[in-house]
Write an enzyme that holds these catalytic residues in place. Structure first.
Site, PDB file in Angstrom:
ATOM      1  N   THR A 255      46.650  55.065  57.880  1.00 50.28           N
ATOM      2  CA  THR A 255      46.601  55.059  59.348  1.00 50.28           C
ATOM      3  C   THR A 255      47.953  55.503  59.921  1.00 50.28           C
ATOM      4  OG1 THR A 255      45.149  53.169  59.166  1.00 50.28           O
ATOM      5  CG2 THR A 255      46.221  53.466  61.286  1.00 50.28           C
TER       6      THR A 255
ATOM      7  N   ILE B  47      33.482  50.784  61.226  1.00 48.50           N
ATOM      8  CA  ILE B  47      34.603  50.740  62.166  1.00 48.50           C
ATOM      9  C   ILE B  47      35.638  49.787  61.596  1.00 48.50           C
ATOM     10  CG2 ILE B  47      35.326  49.989  64.486  1.00 48.50           C
ATOM     11  CD1 ILE B  47      32.613  50.941  65.527  1.00 48.50           C
ATOM     12  N   GLY B  48      36.906  50.189  61.656  1.00 48.85           N
ATOM     13  CA  GLY B  48      37.978  49.360  61.128  1.00 48.85           C
ATOM     14  C   GLY B  48      38.733  48.653  62.238  1.00 48.85           C
TER      15      GLY B  48
ATOM     16  N   GLY C 245      46.713  48.902  57.177  1.00 45.96           N
ATOM     17  CA  GLY C 245      46.431  48.184  55.940  1.00 45.96           C
ATOM     18  C   GLY C 245      44.944  48.012  55.769  1.00 45.96           C
ATOM     19  N   LYS C 246      44.524  46.855  55.307  1.00 49.32           N
ATOM     20  CA  LYS C 246      43.108  46.606  55.057  1.00 49.32           C
ATOM     21  C   LYS C 246      42.430  46.178  56.367  1.00 49.32           C
ATOM     22  CE  LYS C 246      40.059  44.684  51.624  1.00 49.32           C
ATOM     23  NZ  LYS C 246      39.291  43.481  51.980  1.00 49.32           N
TER      24      LYS C 246
END
Lengths: 328, 320
Positions: B187, B216-217, B238-239
């Site tokens: 990202t 969707i993150g 990150g995650k």
């Protein structure tokens, strides 16, 4: 202190001219949902199961703005969204842009439990639904005559305004109430055309586990693809060790205020009680926005607050307290 | 007090033996984007404009996981998302599921400025893009050979890779990269504050390698990957699933607001409280402070403050 507790809502921001029989129907539905939740709690179902089954009931009944009876997009279609969160490990699942899934909240739960992700949307979510074998129907199933009528009026009023603090031109022509009510608006829509966004349920079970679930069709006459607060963890829905929260009202204001998360955050970081936290968040975190929320704490407390004119809501606690209401 | 800016190109398991040919272009890009941001702040541009233009630059760079160079879904397609927020007004804009928009962050800005909504996704967002006349291209434009390779590796390993992970090792004890060598992208984001304390944040991404279509993150979720108010501006990486559950960006601000922690303390606390290997962030405060904590192996990052301090880095610096 302690014991289970449950709260449900059918949206905040209600037409003051809502006919009496509609008000009665709403109260009956809320009471019925409370009863469902209470039976489930008495059978020792965990909080996460209870919130899901109660919201399914709210989605299935066409009265409120979720599932069947959802508000319509600018194109006259339905795009539904929902989210669910399980307090103990803060597991969560969310969906947006559903067009055929009969119970969005259950798909959100499956995202949480059967996918590596937390949030699926639009065609990807629909595909996941088919893969999981959930019940799907034609988009027409969700559309009610009444909402088609409201959409037509909303379009005529051309009423999603950029600055929704300014009353719309032409407002008077579509409101049916006395002059003051012409100025009553939610998210740019005159109150008579606003479908109070969302249904929700929060529960703490007898083991002190909290959960929250929220589901909606969204804002009447919204742009296609518009996502509101309901599927956003921390905005419309949140649950952790301390509490479970579900919000409703002007979605954009709830997102900016990260309302659901803030209830838990002020409890955690400022040591406020549930009611103090709920009051603080609605009073201080909405700026000019209009919204309401329901919350439960791990200690079996239940709380609610709204700065709108009304909110469809119901509560029950293990010690026998129950209440269903609409107005302030 | 004074201006400050920080930007990132993703946090994750960035191998310490990242080969020079992979490392140098990214470091150069971070330097370049930092310079652009600093010049804009010196020219008195509003932080909202600054973060947008820096993120546009990062999106255009093919070596970061945003815009061109976005990682691929399980179908081999790109679905980009982005989010921008203004600290003072708390106005924000977000988009998801973009397939043809060259600069997702600019579309997010248009959602904020030109619609009554905050968040548009998928077909609706693409339709809005056309309505607004933003630059769109065939989605093949965003796909790079490196990402095709990454997807192939991920499918072989049959698992979902984080923003930044090592190539899948047959021998898990080995530190050396495999043939392709490099799955290190993530990202992108930028936060900025001007000397008047105006704050803004912007984040953009292609998401997870091999993600499900429609996933969707954290990036477009206000309070998760992106948040700004009148105290601070935060962009996380990150995650995604961890960042959502942890409401990371909001929590940095909440700790400052409700517990009176400093920017550095709040940011460090949030990163520490989340699972190791999952989170990194950049943040600035209204007072011109900057911090860039991460609990991953590394985070591509850069920052500068008005008093002349500047830093570009990947792994933890010596004083951390």
């Amino acid at each position: 202190m302690g014991g289970w507790a449950i709260a449900v809502h059918g949206g905040a921001g209600v037409d003051p001219n809502l006919p009496q029989e509609r008000q009665e129907e709403a109260k009956k539905l809320l009471a019925r949902c409370l009863d469902l939740g209470i039976s489930a709690l008495r059978s020792n179902l965990p909080a996460i199961d209870v919130v899901e089954l109660v919201v399914r009931e709210l989605e299935t009944d066409p009265l409120f703005n979720s599932g069947r009876g959802s508000a319509l997009t600018e194109n006259g279609t339905v795009e539904m969204e929902a989210s669910i969160m399980d307090g103990p490990k803060r597991r969560c699942g969310a969906v947006s842009g559903l067009t055929t899934v009969k119970n969005p909240i259950s798909l959100a739960r499956l995202v949480m439990e059967k996918s590596p992700h937390s949030y699926l949307a639009f065609s990807g979510a629909e595909e996941f639904a088919r893969h999981q074998g959930v019940e799907t129907v034609d988009n027409g199933y969700f559309i009610t005559e009444e909402n088609l009528g409201m959409l037509k009026l909303a379009r005529e009023a051309n009423s999603i305004l950029f600055d929704y603090r300014i009353p719309a031109v032409g407002l008077e022509s579509c409101s049916v109430g006395p002059p003051d009510d012409n100025l009553l608006a939610m998210n740019g829509l005159p109150i008579s055309l606003y479908a109070p966004e969302t249904v929700g349920c929060v529960v703490v079970d007898s083991q002190g586990r909290c959960a929250a679930a929220t589901s909606t069709g969204g804002l009447m006459n919204k742009m296609a693809g518009r996502i509101g607060d309901s599927p956003l963890i921390g905005a419309g829905t949140y649950a952790c060790d301390l509490c479970g929260v579900s919000c409703t009202g002007e979605g954009e204001a709830i997102i900016r205020g990260t309302l659901a998360r803030d209830v838990a955050a002020v409890m955690e970081y400022k040591g406020l009680s549930l009611q103090e936290a709920v009051d603080f968040v609605v009073n201080e975190r909405l700026d000019e926005g209009r919204a309401g929320l329901i919350a439960v704490s791990r200690n079996g407390e239940v709380a609610c607050r709204f700065n709108t004119n009304a909110m469809f809501r119901g509560f029950a606690t293990e010690d026998g307290f129950t209440e269903v209401g609409i107005w302030d | 007090m004074g201006w400050a800016i920080a930007l990132h190109g993703g946090a994750g398991d960035i191998s310490l033996s990242l080969p020079a040919e992979r490392r140098l272009p990214r470091e150069a890009a971070l330097h370049h984007c930092l310079q652009i941001g600093v010049a804009a702040l010196k020219a008195q541009k509003h932080p909202l404009d600054v973060v947008e233009l820096v993120v546009r630059e990062l999106e255009n760079h093919p070596n970061f996981n945003a815009g061109k160079g976005s990682v691929l879904t399980s179908r081999g397609t790109v679905e980009m998302e982005a989010c921008i927020m203004d600290g003072n007004s708390k106005k924000c804009g977000a988009v998801s599921g973009l397939t043809t928009v060259v600069n997702a962050i600019s579309l997010a800005r248009l959602v904020m400025d030109n619609t009554p909504h905050i968040y548009l996704g998928f077909d609706g967002a693409e339709a809005f893009a056309r309505e607004q006349g933003v630059e769109t291209v065939d989605s093949s434009h965003f796909i790079t050979p490196e990402n095709i390779e990454r997807l192939k590796q991920a499918k072989e390993a049959d698992r979902v890779q984080m923003d930044y992970t090592q190539p899948i090792q047959k021998d898990e004890k080995s530190e050396s990269p495999t043939g392709n060598g490099d799955s290190q992208i993530g990202t992108v984001g930028c936060v900025a504050v001007d000397k008047n304390g105006n704050l803004a944040t912007a984040t953009s991404t292609g998401g997870f390698v091999n993600k499900m279509v429609g996933r969707i993150g954290d990036t477009p979720i206000i309070g998760a990957g992106t948040y700004a108010n009148n105290l601070c501006a935060v962009s996380a990486t990150g995650k995604g699933e961890t960042i959502i559950r942890g409401t990371v960006a909001r929590d940095v601000a909440a700790l400052m607001e409700y517990k009176g922690l400093s920017l550095k303390e709040a940011a460090a606390h949030v990163v520490e409280c989340n699972p190791r290997g999952d989170v990194g962030l950049v943040a600035v405060s209204a007072r011109g402070e900057v911090t860039m904590p991460f609990n991953t192996t590394g985070m591509f990052r850069a920052c500068a403050t008005e008093d002349g301090y500047s830093e570009v880095g990947i792994w933890p610096s010596v004083q951390d």
